[in-house]
Design an enzyme around this catalytic site. Structure first.
Site, PDB file in Angstrom:
ATOM      1  N   ARG A 291       0.810  -1.210   0.000  1.00  0.00           N
ATOM      2  CA  ARG A 291       0.000   0.000   0.000  1.00  0.00           C
ATOM      3  C   ARG A 291       0.850   1.269   0.000  1.00  0.00           C
ATOM      4  NH1 ARG A 291      -4.841  -1.862   4.201  1.00  0.00           N
ATOM      5  NH2 ARG A 291      -5.938  -3.163   2.686  1.00  0.00           N
ATOM      6  N   GLU A 379      -6.546  -0.886  16.868  1.00  0.00           N
ATOM      7  CA  GLU A 379      -5.782   0.117  16.129  1.00  0.00           C
ATOM      8  C   GLU A 379      -5.253   1.223  17.034  1.00  0.00           C
ATOM      9  OE1 GLU A 379      -6.307   3.087  12.261  1.00  0.00           O
ATOM     10  OE2 GLU A 379      -7.881   1.629  12.713  1.00  0.00           O
TER      11      GLU A 379
END
Length: 561
Positions: A291, A379
């Site tokens: 990515r 996260e």
């Protein structure tokens, strides 16, 4: 605020009720905690990132081909560009299979192939190790399964609509939190023997983002205020092929990932050339580039004048038949047609979008912060992914870290006497009362929030330089000075205006941490790319730690990796 605060007692308080928070609550109950409060400013189980996640979950199950935890860890460390915390990365990979199989026993519905859990490849993986439920539904299925589980556990008290604003410290440890009920406006205090922060990431700070509206760093700011440290704050992952044009209604902007790696969607610049090889990608018609590489390639092509008409890149499936598209994605093709998109006739435009944050709250291998009584999960945790997260590791991280944090928080609560002191909560309650009464007529919270989003995107986005970062830090500090005078709408019940003010207060502190650490990292590594320092520098193979010192943020590099 004449009414006395509502007071709640908990063995374990879990702040944030997405995938990580729900798993933490379940693990805390399994570990023996009798009173667990699972709180969220949205509806429990309906907010956060997990419910929005559409793609795959990485775990070395070895169902599709021989695989191992060591192989998964190797790919994770490689993606992290020498900055992964080895213990956290190992925990993620080692416990991932157990969490996936536990979810399977809870009937999440992992897709099957020839009698075993189906697994596919994803960018950065050398093995087929990513499982899924079905196209565009993995995250919602995981969230629904966890909601069903927590509904069966009497020890878990679900509290929706609670905006948690401040930590409460007593006797050298975290003793609970202060907040308010967004529906009634009434202040709430929660005494807890242990607390888990599962508030998700912070990409909601960016003008162009795939995040839920409340993922703007509230948990990170809470941790800082409690005395915890943050780590790797400069590393924000930008999903490379977020939808840009034509308009897409009712579908997730990051939906193109499975299309691309399943069908070999061609990524083209404005001159209709495949361009990833110019930047070190060996894409060759398949989605194999990581990515960070794809993001920076698209960004550079657009800045060089070779972008698509709206400033991104073309994603083309015109070489794929409609039969093949329907075979892979079924009714999704009809939903695209309803949006005026026919993939056999024309490409779509895509561009980077803020998607995930590798940094976060610094924890040890037990998911504990340096503040006694405070844990973190999902996260919100920093360190496991280093400079760039491996595709598929996000939900794995939520499940594994949620399980570990909940279990360890319960153990902490069971061996610890409560330290709650009403006087320790009073300063936060006083601030809350002042903000409810100070409904000024100056610059609005919403206007400043929008300015912050644009600033972060333009100056702390996928491509950074010294001047932009310095300007961002200066303006963020200026915005913080404006906070006390901001206009907060008098909403009464459902006080979203007050919630927005507290969200902006947290967001500004966290935005400064991102910009300041990005300015100090004078190299390009993973998701952090500097136009003025374009190469990786081995001397910067170190994480940065951010703490508060005398009320100010104090970033510092740790020991070399």
């Amino acid at each position: 605020m004449s009414e006395a605060p509502v007071h709640i007692y908990a063995d374990v308080l879990v702040i944030g009720a997405g995938g990580a928070g729900m798993y933490a609550a379940l693990a805390a109950a399994e570990a023996g905690a009798d009173r667990i409060v699972l709180a969220d400013r949205n509806m429990v189980g309906r907010g956060g990132a997990t419910v929005m996640a559409q793609m795959t979950v990485a775990a070395a199950l070895g169902e599709a081909e021989p695989d191992s935890v060591d192989d998964h860890l190797e790919d994770t460390l490689e993606a992290g560009r020498e900055l992964c915390d080895p213990a956290l990365a190992a925990l993620l990979c080692e416990e991932g299979p157990a969490r996936i199989r536990e979810m399977d026993s809870w009937k999440v519905g992992w897709a099957r192939e020839d009698g075993h859990i189906a697994q596919v490849t994803a960018p950065g993986h050398k093995r087929r190790r990513c499982c899924y439920v079905d196209i565009l539904n993995t995250g919602p299925a995981v969230a629904a399964t966890l909601r069903r589980r927590i509904a069966r556990v009497d020890a878990i008290r679900r509290v929706s609509g609670l905006v948690v604003t401040d930590p409460v410290l007593a006797d050298g440890r975290l003793a609970g939190a202060v907040g308010f009920d967004i529906e009634t406006g009434r202040a709430v205090t929660v005494a807890a023997r242990a607390t888990v922060l599962a508030t998700g990431g912070l990409t909601g700070l960016y003008a162009r983002s795939s995040a839920s509206a409340n993922m703007a760093g509230e948990g990170h700011a809470f941790a800082l205020a409690a005395g915890a440290a943050l780590i790797d704050m400069e590393f924000v992952q930008f999903f490379p092929i977020g939808h840009l044009f034509p308009r897409l209604v009712g579908m997730d902007p990051i939906m193109w990932d499975p299309f691309r790696y399943k069908l070999g969607g061609r990524l083209l610049n404005g001159e209709m050339e495949e361009f990833l090889p110019r930047y070190g990608g060996t894409d060759a018609g398949r989605y194999t580039a990581t990515r960070d590489l794809a993001t920076h390639a698209i960004w550079h092509e657009a800045r060089a004048g070779r972008g698509s008409p709206h400033g991104g890149a073309w994603l083309s499936f015109t070489h794929v038949s409609e039969a093949a598209l329907r075979d892979a994605f079924g009714p999704v093709i009809d939903r695209l047609h309803a949006n005026g998109i026919d993939l056999t006739e024309a490409p779509v435009e895509v561009a980077p979008i803020a998607h995930y944050h590798m940094g976060g709250i610094a924890v040890d291998a037990g998911l504990a912060t340096r503040v006694p009584g405070l844990f973190a999960a999902g996260e919100a945790v920093g360190g496991a992914n280093g400079a760039n997260r491996l595709s598929g590791n996000a939900i794995t991280e939520a499940l594994v870290f949620g399980h570990g944090a909940g279990r360890n928080a319960a153990a902490e609560a069971l061996r610890t006497a409560g330290a709650w002191a009403p006087s320790a909560a009073q300063p936060a309650l006083d601030t809350l009362a002042e903000r409810r009464e100070a409904r000024g007529e100056g610059l609005s919270t919403l206007a400043l929030s929008r300015e912050l989003g644009r600033l972060m995107w333009e100056q702390v986005g996928p491509l950074r330089d010294a001047a932009g970062l310095a300007g961002a830090v200066a303006r963020i500090r200026g915005m913080r000075d404006e906070l006390p005078d901001l206009s907060v709408p008098a909403c009464g019940a459902y006080d979203t205006g007050l919630a927005d003010w507290y969200g902006l207060r947290a967001g500004l502190e966290v935005a400064e941490a991102i910009a300041a650490t990005a300015a100090r990292r004078q190299e390009s590594r993973g998701a952090h790319q500097r136009e003025d320092f374009a190469e990786i520098d081995p001397g910067f193979a170190r994480s940065q730690i951010v703490t508060r010192a005398g009320g100010d943020l104090a970033p510092a590099f740790g020991a070399a990796a």
